[in-house]
Design a protein around this motif. Structure first.
Motif, PDB file in Angstrom:
ATOM      1  N   THR A  48      36.449  25.522   2.552  1.00  0.00           N
ATOM      2  CA  THR A  48      35.265  26.183   2.025  1.00  0.00           C
ATOM      3  C   THR A  48      34.365  25.134   1.376  1.00  0.00           C
ATOM      4  O   THR A  48      34.805  24.408   0.503  1.00  0.00           O
ATOM      5  N   PRO A  51      29.513  24.223  -2.452  1.00  0.00           N
ATOM      6  CA  PRO A  51      28.451  25.133  -2.909  1.00  0.00           C
ATOM      7  C   PRO A  51      28.785  26.602  -2.630  1.00  0.00           C
ATOM      8  O   PRO A  51      28.503  27.476  -3.442  1.00  0.00           O
ATOM      9  N   GLU A  52      29.401  26.860  -1.475  1.00  0.00           N
ATOM     10  CA  GLU A  52      29.759  28.240  -1.154  1.00  0.00           C
ATOM     11  C   GLU A  52      30.853  28.734  -2.095  1.00  0.00           C
ATOM     12  O   GLU A  52      30.826  29.890  -2.543  1.00  0.00           O
ATOM     13  N   ARG A  54      31.366  27.776  -5.200  1.00  0.00           N
ATOM     14  CA  ARG A  54      30.745  28.042  -6.511  1.00  0.00           C
ATOM     15  C   ARG A  54      29.975  29.362  -6.486  1.00  0.00           C
ATOM     16  O   ARG A  54      30.034  30.137  -7.429  1.00  0.00           O
ATOM     17  N   ALA A  55      29.276  29.616  -5.383  1.00  0.00           N
ATOM     18  CA  ALA A  55      28.506  30.861  -5.290  1.00  0.00           C
ATOM     19  C   ALA A  55      29.436  32.068  -5.290  1.00  0.00           C
ATOM     20  O   ALA A  55      29.155  33.082  -5.936  1.00  0.00           O
ATOM     21  N   ARG A  56      30.552  31.960  -4.575  1.00  0.00           N
ATOM     22  CA  ARG A  56      31.508  33.074  -4.555  1.00  0.00           C
ATOM     23  C   ARG A  56      32.125  33.306  -5.932  1.00  0.00           C
ATOM     24  O   ARG A  56      32.287  34.448  -6.365  1.00  0.00           O
ATOM     25  N   GLN A  59      29.586  34.959  -8.132  1.00  0.00           N
ATOM     26  CA  GLN A  59      29.410  36.365  -7.763  1.00  0.00           C
ATOM     27  C   GLN A  59      30.555  37.214  -8.303  1.00  0.00           C
ATOM     28  O   GLN A  59      30.334  38.292  -8.849  1.00  0.00           O
TER      29      GLN A  59
END
Ligand code: ZN
Length: 91
Positions: A48, A51-52, A54-56, A59
């Motif tokens: 993963t 950045p993805e 961290r975004a998850r 969220q």
């Protein structure tokens, strides 16, 4: 088929695809040919992008641990008046 990770001391990480259960403890590096030891990684977790991930995490945190605010955020500054408004007819 499974993807196995190896790490060459001189060239860095690389992957080898083999049938499940046939991974060698060391593979020759594709670039220099030196034996590279196998690296054990959690399956499908290390791929993963950061950045993805961290975004998850953000969220999930906002759904279960929303940030508490003590007051409303400040209102944005109104835009400056357009100088052309002075030429408009007045009632
Ligand atoms: Zn190498």
């Amino acid at each position: 088929m499974a993807t196995y990770a190896y790490h060459c001391a001189g060239c860095g990480p690389f992957e080898v695809r083999r049938p499940i259960g046939t991974a060698e403890p060391a593979e020759p590096c594709a670039a220099c040919g030196e034996p590279a030891p196998r690296r054990y990684t959690p399956p499908l977790l290390a791929r993963t992008p950061a950045p993805e991930a961290r975004a998850r995490q953000a969220q999930e945190a906002s759904a279960h641990e929303p940030q508490v605010v003590r007051r409303a955020p400040a209102a944005p500054e109104p835009p400056p008046p357009d100088p052309r408004w002075a030429g408009l007819p007045r009632p």
